[in-house]
Design a protein around this motif. Sequence first.
Motif, short mmCIF file in Angstrom:
data_model
loop_
_atom_site.label_atom_id
_atom_site.label_comp_id
_atom_site.label_asym_id
_atom_site.label_seq_id
_atom_site.Cartn_x
_atom_site.Cartn_y
_atom_site.Cartn_z
N THR A 39 0.82 -1.22 0.00
CA THR A 39 0.00 0.00 0.00
C THR A 39 0.85 1.26 0.00
OG1 THR A 39 -0.15 -0.07 2.43
CG2 THR A 39 -1.90 -1.16 1.18
N ASP A 40 2.12 1.15 0.40
CA ASP A 40 2.98 2.33 0.44
C ASP A 40 3.96 2.38 -0.73
OD1 ASP A 40 4.46 0.18 1.34
OD2 ASP A 40 5.35 1.21 3.04
N VAL A 41 3.70 1.57 -1.76
CA VAL A 41 4.51 1.62 -2.99
C VAL A 41 3.55 1.93 -4.14
CG1 VAL A 41 6.05 0.35 -4.56
CG2 VAL A 41 6.18 -0.04 -2.09
N PRO A 42 3.39 3.22 -4.44
CA PRO A 42 2.40 3.62 -5.45
C PRO A 42 2.86 3.29 -6.87
CG PRO A 42 3.64 5.53 -4.73
CD PRO A 42 4.08 4.39 -3.85
N GLY A 91 12.01 -7.08 -6.90
CA GLY A 91 12.67 -7.60 -5.72
C GLY A 91 11.79 -8.55 -4.92
N THR A 92 10.51 -8.24 -4.81
CA THR A 92 9.61 -9.12 -4.05
C THR A 92 9.28 -10.37 -4.86
OG1 THR A 92 7.73 -7.79 -4.82
CG2 THR A 92 8.61 -7.29 -2.65
N ARG A 93 9.17 -10.23 -6.17
CA ARG A 93 8.87 -11.39 -7.03
C ARG A 93 10.01 -12.40 -6.99
NH1 ARG A 93 8.89 -9.99 -13.11
NH2 ARG A 93 11.11 -10.34 -12.75
N THR A 94 11.24 -11.93 -6.90
CA THR A 94 12.40 -12.81 -6.91
C THR A 94 12.80 -13.28 -5.52
OG1 THR A 94 13.86 -10.89 -6.83
CG2 THR A 94 13.33 -11.78 -9.02
N GLY A 95 12.19 -12.73 -4.49
CA GLY A 95 12.55 -13.11 -3.13
C GLY A 95 13.75 -12.38 -2.59
N VAL A 96 14.22 -11.35 -3.30
CA VAL A 96 15.37 -10.59 -2.83
C VAL A 96 15.00 -9.72 -1.64
CG1 VAL A 96 17.02 -8.77 -3.47
CG2 VAL A 96 16.53 -10.63 -5.06
N VAL A 97 13.80 -9.15 -1.66
CA VAL A 97 13.30 -8.33 -0.55
C VAL A 97 11.90 -8.78 -0.18
CG1 VAL A 97 14.69 -6.28 -1.07
CG2 VAL A 97 12.45 -6.57 -2.14
N SER A 98 11.48 -8.38 0.99
CA SER A 98 10.12 -8.65 1.44
C SER A 98 9.60 -7.43 2.17
CB SER A 98 10.08 -9.88 2.36
OG SER A 98 10.92 -9.68 3.50
N GLY A 99 8.33 -7.45 2.50
CA GLY A 99 7.73 -6.32 3.20
C GLY A 99 8.02 -6.35 4.69
N ARG A 100 7.46 -5.35 5.37
CA ARG A 100 7.64 -5.26 6.81
C ARG A 100 6.36 -5.53 7.58
NH1 ARG A 100 11.76 -0.41 8.60
NH2 ARG A 100 13.69 -1.52 8.06
N GLY A 101 5.41 -6.15 6.90
CA GLY A 101 4.17 -6.51 7.56
C GLY A 101 3.08 -5.47 7.35
N ASN A 102 1.83 -5.89 7.55
CA ASN A 102 0.66 -5.02 7.42
C ASN A 102 0.57 -4.39 6.03
OD1 ASN A 102 -0.12 -5.39 10.18
ND2 ASN A 102 1.44 -3.90 10.78
N GLY A 103 1.02 -5.13 5.02
CA GLY A 103 0.92 -4.64 3.65
C GLY A 103 1.86 -3.50 3.32
N LYS A 104 2.89 -3.30 4.14
CA LYS A 104 3.82 -2.18 3.94
C LYS A 104 5.21 -2.68 3.51
CE LYS A 104 0.95 0.91 5.85
NZ LYS A 104 0.37 2.06 5.12
N PHE A 105 5.84 -1.89 2.67
CA PHE A 105 7.22 -2.16 2.30
C PHE A 105 8.19 -1.23 3.01
CE2 PHE A 105 10.99 -1.54 -0.40
CZ PHE A 105 11.44 -2.85 -0.47
N ALA A 106 7.73 -0.05 3.38
CA ALA A 106 8.56 0.96 4.03
C ALA A 106 9.72 1.40 3.14
CB ALA A 106 9.08 0.48 5.38
N PRO A 107 9.41 1.92 1.95
CA PRO A 107 10.49 2.26 1.00
C PRO A 107 11.44 3.33 1.50
CG PRO A 107 8.40 3.18 0.28
CD PRO A 107 8.09 2.27 1.41
N ASN A 108 10.97 4.23 2.35
CA ASN A 108 11.81 5.34 2.80
C ASN A 108 12.51 5.06 4.13
OD1 ASN A 108 11.08 7.00 0.57
ND2 ASN A 108 9.13 7.43 1.55
#
Length: 263
Positions: free
Chosen positions: A143-146, A158-175
């Motif tokens: 929800t925080d990656v427009p 990154g998420t499709r390849t498994g390199v990165v994941s979110g921080r929970g609650n539908g957030k990635f926390a890009p900043n």
Amino acid sequence: IRDSSCEQAASHVGAQVRLIASGLASNGPQDILTWTTSDDAIAAVSSEGVVTAQAPGTAVITATSTNGELAQCTIDIGQLPFDDVPDGSWYFSAVSYGYANAMFAGITDTTFRPGQNMTRAMLVQVLYNQEGKPSVAQKSAFTDVPDGAWYTDAVVWGTRTGVVSGRGNGKFAPNASVTRQEAAQILYNYAGYKEYSTASNVSISRFDDDQNVSNWAIHAMQWAVGYSLMSGVGDNRLAPKGKATRAQLAQIMMQFDYNIVYG
């Protein structure tokens, strides 16, 4: 010869780049390589293949094996455009390497901001750049990656390849700033995705603060230390939860290429 490219490389005045002779079909470990340059005033080369960029221009670096095989690399040297990356700083060569190989961009055309904290979006973008920015068809699930943000495609990749994941609650926390242990884990994930070595038996117990490494990051930190991607930050501390700066990540990415990709 390879640095991050095969037959052509770029650098900037004052930087050093290590070349690796990989194009010698019959070259064995016992062979002694002789390194020469077509123009020492533009690019000097050491007996170990370390090129020092001396002046703007183009030079051809040649590695010759004892059996007479040759490998060559054309080095194009320019001026690094960043006013805040002084010649002689510990991170100058790393910033030059990252910029020349299109992994890193500046914050502006003339500033790199080496002391600024690296964000999660910045780090996944660097790895996405490293991959050549492959096209992505999906939309972000966070929800925080427009849609349409400069980092959206990188996060999706990154998420499709498994390199990165979110921080929970539908957030990635890009900043959010990346910690050193988070950076190690993300690079460890990337190495696994690329099928590079992720094995390391190096102990981190020699650092006084090794107990501060989170359980989920222990192996990644051992791997990062083992491959010299990370070292202490002074006072025999690893500072796993300290923020990683842009200069530090530039250095880490250069070491990643040297020690893992080409090592």
